[in-house]
Structure formats: structure tokens, C-alpha cells
Design an enzyme around this catalytic site. Structure first.
Site, PDB file in Angstrom:
ATOM      1  CB  VAL A  53      -0.980  -0.006   1.197  1.00  0.00           C
ATOM      2  CG1 VAL A  53      -1.799   1.283   1.231  1.00  0.00           C
ATOM      3  CG2 VAL A  53      -1.906  -1.207   1.116  1.00  0.00           C
ATOM      4  CB  CYS A  54       3.977   2.180   1.821  1.00  0.00           C
ATOM      5  SG  CYS A  54       3.390   2.025   3.520  1.00  0.00           S
ATOM      6  CB  THR A  55       4.900   0.436  -3.151  1.00  0.00           C
ATOM      7  OG1 THR A  55       5.926  -0.045  -2.268  1.00  0.00           O
ATOM      8  CG2 THR A  55       5.448   0.573  -4.560  1.00  0.00           C
TER       9      THR A  55
END
Length: 161
Positions: A53-55
Site C-alpha cells: 500500500v505504501c508503494t
């Protein structure tokens, strides 16, 4: 969990080490929030480099670089990983924004976004050009993130207010 700053509060100043990918080099330096006065700053707290999700979140913001520039705003990604990890993350995904290392989570604590288990809640704080907190979103679970369009709309709103 601490509540962190409220809308209308002057954002707590801080300095963190970080770096930004520029062409083929990763330029390391310290980033101080008060040094960005005069421009809107989006502080995007995220749990970790190279997580799914961060990516997606940071790639989305990086691909919207021109949108933020057009609004005279910048985005700073902040997570507990060190600058070496941030450099690898930025190079792997072509991220064009500063990534700051809050290894002791002091800034995350000051902004009320630390969480047991994950360390840092996925959160976004919009600091106006005057250094005042204008908008924030703190995720409870962190499986989703605020879109580029939402951020652009919020930044536009403070520019016209």
C-alpha cells in the site's frame, strides 16, 4: 494514541534527515518544516518502504508531481526507516519526492500517528504556506490512502480561502 495537532494549530516544527531522487543521484540533506514556509507541504506518514500500500500511495503522489508543483506545494514522505532504505525505495520506484527518516518516531508521536504493531499510521497532514495545519486524515487501518485528487482539492481550497 496522542491526538496530535488540530486544524488551525501552527504545525510543530521539526528537522529530519532525508533525501530525494534527482535524475540518477539521491540528494541527502536535512529537511526542516519551517524552511518550507511560503509553500503548502503535504506530510505523508507511511508505515514502511517497499510495502504494497505504501508503494502504491507514494508512486501515486510521485506521478502527480506536476500537480503539486502547479499548486505550489510539495509532498514529504515520512516513515521510520533510515535514509539508506529510503534511497533504495526511491530508486526502485522512481519516487520524485523527499523521503524523510523518523527512525525514533518522535515526529510521528508529535503528530499523534504512532500505533502498536505497525509503528506509524498512514496519515496525511496539509500544512499551509503560513505554517498552519489546514487539513488532516489519519487512517485507522491504513489499507487505503488519500488520493492525489483529494490532496489537490484540499490544497486548492487553502489557496483560495
Amino acid at each position: 494514541m496522542a491526538s496530535g495537532p488540530r486544524i488551525g494549530d501552527t504545525a510543530e516544527d521539526f528537522t529530519l534527515p532525508g533525501g530525494m531522487l534527482s535524475d540518477d543521484s539521491f540528494e541527502r540533506r536535512d529537511y526542516t518544516l519551517s524552511g518550507a514556509r511560503g509553500r503548502a507541504v503535504v506530510l505523508a506518514f507511511y508505515p514502511g518502504d517497499n510495502t504494497s500500500v505504501c508503494t502504491r500511495q507514494l508512486c501515486s503522489y510521485s506521478s502527480g508531481f506536476e500537480t503539486f508543483e502547479g499548486l505550489d506545494a510539495e509532498v514529504w514522505g515520512i516513515s521510520p526507516q533510515g535514509v539508506d532504505s529510503h534511497e533504495s525505495f526511491a530508486r526502485s520506484h522512481g519516487l520524485r519526492m523527499p523521503l524523510l527518516a523518523d527512525e525514533g518516531r518522535e515526529i510521528a508521536r508529535a503528530y499523534g500517528v504512532t500505533a502498536p504493531g505497525i509503528g506509524v499510521r498512514r496519515s496525511v497532514f496539509l500544512i499551509g504556506p503560513d505554517g498552519v495545519l489546514r487539513w488532516k486524515h489519519v487512517a485507522l487501518l491504513g489499507a487505503t490512502f488519500q488520493s492525489l485528487d483529494t490532496l489537490a482539492e484540499q490544497i486548492s481550497g487553502i489557496k483560495t480561502a
